[in-house]
Design an enzyme around this catalytic site. Sequence first.
Site, mmCIF file in Angstrom:
data_model
loop_
_atom_site.group_PDB
_atom_site.id
_atom_site.type_symbol
_atom_site.label_atom_id
_atom_site.label_comp_id
_atom_site.label_asym_id
_atom_site.label_seq_id
_atom_site.Cartn_x
_atom_site.Cartn_y
_atom_site.Cartn_z
ATOM 1 C CG ASP A 2 0.669 0.128 9.645
ATOM 2 O OD1 ASP A 2 0.379 0.950 10.544
ATOM 3 O OD2 ASP A 2 1.062 0.470 8.517
ATOM 4 N NE ARG A 16 -5.283 8.335 10.897
ATOM 5 C CZ ARG A 16 -4.699 7.480 10.057
ATOM 6 N NH1 ARG A 16 -5.405 6.947 9.054
ATOM 7 N NH2 ARG A 16 -3.438 7.158 10.202
ATOM 8 N NE ARG A 73 -2.566 -2.027 8.417
ATOM 9 C CZ ARG A 73 -2.226 -2.424 7.189
ATOM 10 N NH1 ARG A 73 -2.376 -3.673 6.815
ATOM 11 N NH2 ARG A 73 -1.715 -1.578 6.312
ATOM 12 N NE ARG A 129 6.107 6.564 0.929
ATOM 13 C CZ ARG A 129 5.206 6.351 1.892
ATOM 14 N NH1 ARG A 129 4.123 5.635 1.652
ATOM 15 N NH2 ARG A 129 5.383 6.865 3.103
ATOM 16 N NE ARG A 156 -5.008 0.475 13.077
ATOM 17 C CZ ARG A 156 -4.309 0.589 11.950
ATOM 18 N NH1 ARG A 156 -2.977 0.580 11.988
ATOM 19 N NH2 ARG A 156 -4.925 0.717 10.796
ATOM 20 C CD GLN A 176 0.620 8.428 7.233
ATOM 21 O OE1 GLN A 176 0.071 9.244 7.971
ATOM 22 N NE2 GLN A 176 0.053 7.283 6.893
ATOM 23 C CE LYS A 178 -0.297 4.410 13.174
ATOM 24 N NZ LYS A 178 0.571 5.101 12.204
ATOM 25 C CE LYS A 183 -2.701 0.873 3.769
ATOM 26 N NZ LYS A 183 -2.380 2.191 4.364
ATOM 27 C CB SER A 184 3.780 2.318 2.033
ATOM 28 O OG SER A 184 3.176 2.176 3.291
HETATM 29 O O1 SPQ Z 1 -2.578 5.549 5.392
HETATM 30 P P1 SPQ Z 1 -2.948 5.195 6.789
HETATM 31 O O2 SPQ Z 1 -4.435 5.188 6.933
HETATM 32 O O3 SPQ Z 1 -2.299 6.062 7.823
HETATM 33 O O4 SPQ Z 1 -2.446 3.676 6.979
HETATM 34 C C1 SPQ Z 1 -1.772 2.951 8.029
HETATM 35 C C2 SPQ Z 1 -2.309 1.471 7.941
HETATM 36 O O5 SPQ Z 1 -2.541 0.805 8.933
HETATM 37 O O6 SPQ Z 1 -2.422 1.016 6.804
HETATM 38 C C3 SPQ Z 1 -1.940 3.508 9.432
HETATM 39 F F1 SPQ Z 1 -3.133 3.618 9.822
HETATM 40 O O7 SPQ Z 1 -0.373 2.825 7.733
HETATM 41 C C4 SPQ Z 1 0.546 3.921 7.760
HETATM 42 C C5 SPQ Z 1 1.610 3.649 8.795
HETATM 43 O O8 SPQ Z 1 1.068 3.458 10.070
HETATM 44 C C6 SPQ Z 1 1.157 4.032 6.386
HETATM 45 C C7 SPQ Z 1 2.410 4.837 6.355
HETATM 46 C C8 SPQ Z 1 2.971 5.271 5.069
HETATM 47 O O9 SPQ Z 1 2.636 4.699 4.011
HETATM 48 O O10 SPQ Z 1 3.800 6.210 5.076
HETATM 49 C C9 SPQ Z 1 3.104 5.142 7.508
HETATM 50 C C10 SPQ Z 1 2.636 4.792 8.861
HETATM 51 O O11 SPQ Z 1 2.020 5.921 9.464
HETATM 52 P P2 SPQ Z 1 2.878 7.038 10.263
HETATM 53 O O12 SPQ Z 1 1.827 7.911 10.890
HETATM 54 O O13 SPQ Z 1 3.680 6.291 11.269
HETATM 55 O O14 SPQ Z 1 3.704 7.774 9.306
#
Ligand code: SPQ
Length: 435
Positions: free
Chosen positions: A319, A126, A392, A31, A350, A173, A346, A26-27
């Site tokens: 996650d 959020r 999740r 990107r 969670r 993020q 999140k 997903k990440s």
């Molecule tokens: O996109 P989203 O909703 O924040 O997704 C989550 C997930 O569980 O899929 C968190 F809720 O993953 C984030 C992860 O926790 C995805 C991510 C990224 O792609 O950069 C980074 C993480 O969040 P953070 O807040 O630690 O940067």
Amino acid sequence: MEKIDKITASFEGGALNGTLHVPGDKSISHRAVMLGAIAKGTTTISGFLAGEDCLSTIRIFSQLGVNIERSGTNVTIKSPGITGWKNPDEALDAGNSGTTARLLLGILAGSMVTAEITGDRYLCKRPMRRVTTPLTEMNAKFESDHVAGTLPLTVKGSHLKAMSYEMPIASAQVKSALLFAGFSADGTTVVTEKAVSRDHTERMLQQFGANVQTEGTSVSIVGGQSLQACNVKVPGDISSAAFFMCAAAMIPGSTITFKDLGLNPTRTGIVDVLKEMGANVSIEQEFEVEGEPYGELTVESSNLRAVEISGSLIPRLIDELPVIALLATQAKGTTIIKDAEELRVKETDRIEAVCSELQKLGASIEPTPDGMRVTGPTKLKGATLSSHGDHRLGMMAAIASLVAEGPVQIEDASSINVSYPGFFEHLNSLTRSKH
Ligand code: SPQ
């Protein structure tokens, strides 16, 4: 997208066996669309995750005037480049996706576009100040009708100046939003983290030809560079595989192999934890494609023991903590999860949601301010669980049905489509369960 509201999962016992190609990361999928839209020219993506979060990202960049075509997991992006984007006619809706919203804030801050960003009722709760506060220091312009620091927010693209920023939390993020802003800013932007979070943005910026330097926990980018459109291949998402990795570890007689799985070291905390708990995990055929490590990973069941999970390990498995909490209910001793207060912001809180749902199954688990304590092994019983609108949590509940005696009902199970379309098909292919 298939709509699943309430699902009853019951498992007739027996092991899970088979081979899985889990959907794309997903990440990395987010990107790839973002960088493909910033770069002028044609970018192709294979292995794209066609889950709801990444589809929101595609919709948003289409609204900005980027031509994006998708056929299954293949995506073609034809972009005029960031300077050719247009103001959207309507608000940009990031749906449930924190990654889309936060990275977009950083990207649009230095563009020539004015746009409102919004999301669903979970995303609109959020925190966004973690991104807008440092971006404002770079001269970014935001407008909001309220003071809560949440979406909806309007961003007015402006001329940014570089900065050096020490992040108070480890967050990919926040880091990525600032690197995207730094890409458009005058000067060199340096972002320093407390602990290293996932580094897909840095790796992919390099793949698109940008000069990005990493030194320890600091990343720097020089503003004013241009990107070259390219072909991106997305590996299987280890965060999705984690659900079945944990299932295989705790159900006697199970063996599951994951092919073409992303094994970026900033994401493999789950592998370290499984090994420390005594699970049988092996990795073969490691290779690298365009800067991202891949491999074939196999998990076999074994007796599990409790562990402590804290510190710099947390961002490497943030996650996976819901399913790790479930796993800990089947391990001998008390598992302690600390330094994970980020779980509270999140898709849902969670920490509270995982504890309340697993308690309904009879688990011995209690929340702490920054994590949880889980004592096992406990025989779980069937119950009705809610996903709390969180993918999740929905998948954790489905995996819990494999070890619970009696059926587990999952309310709001459609949230699973956010990151794992086809989850139940994969589950059925490995089990003799009925859903
Ligand atoms: O996109 P989203 O909703 O924040 O997704 C989550 C997930 O569980 O899929 C968190 F809720 O993953 C984030 C992860 O926790 C995805 C991510 C990224 O792609 O950069 C980074 C993480 O969040 P953070 O807040 O630690 O940067």
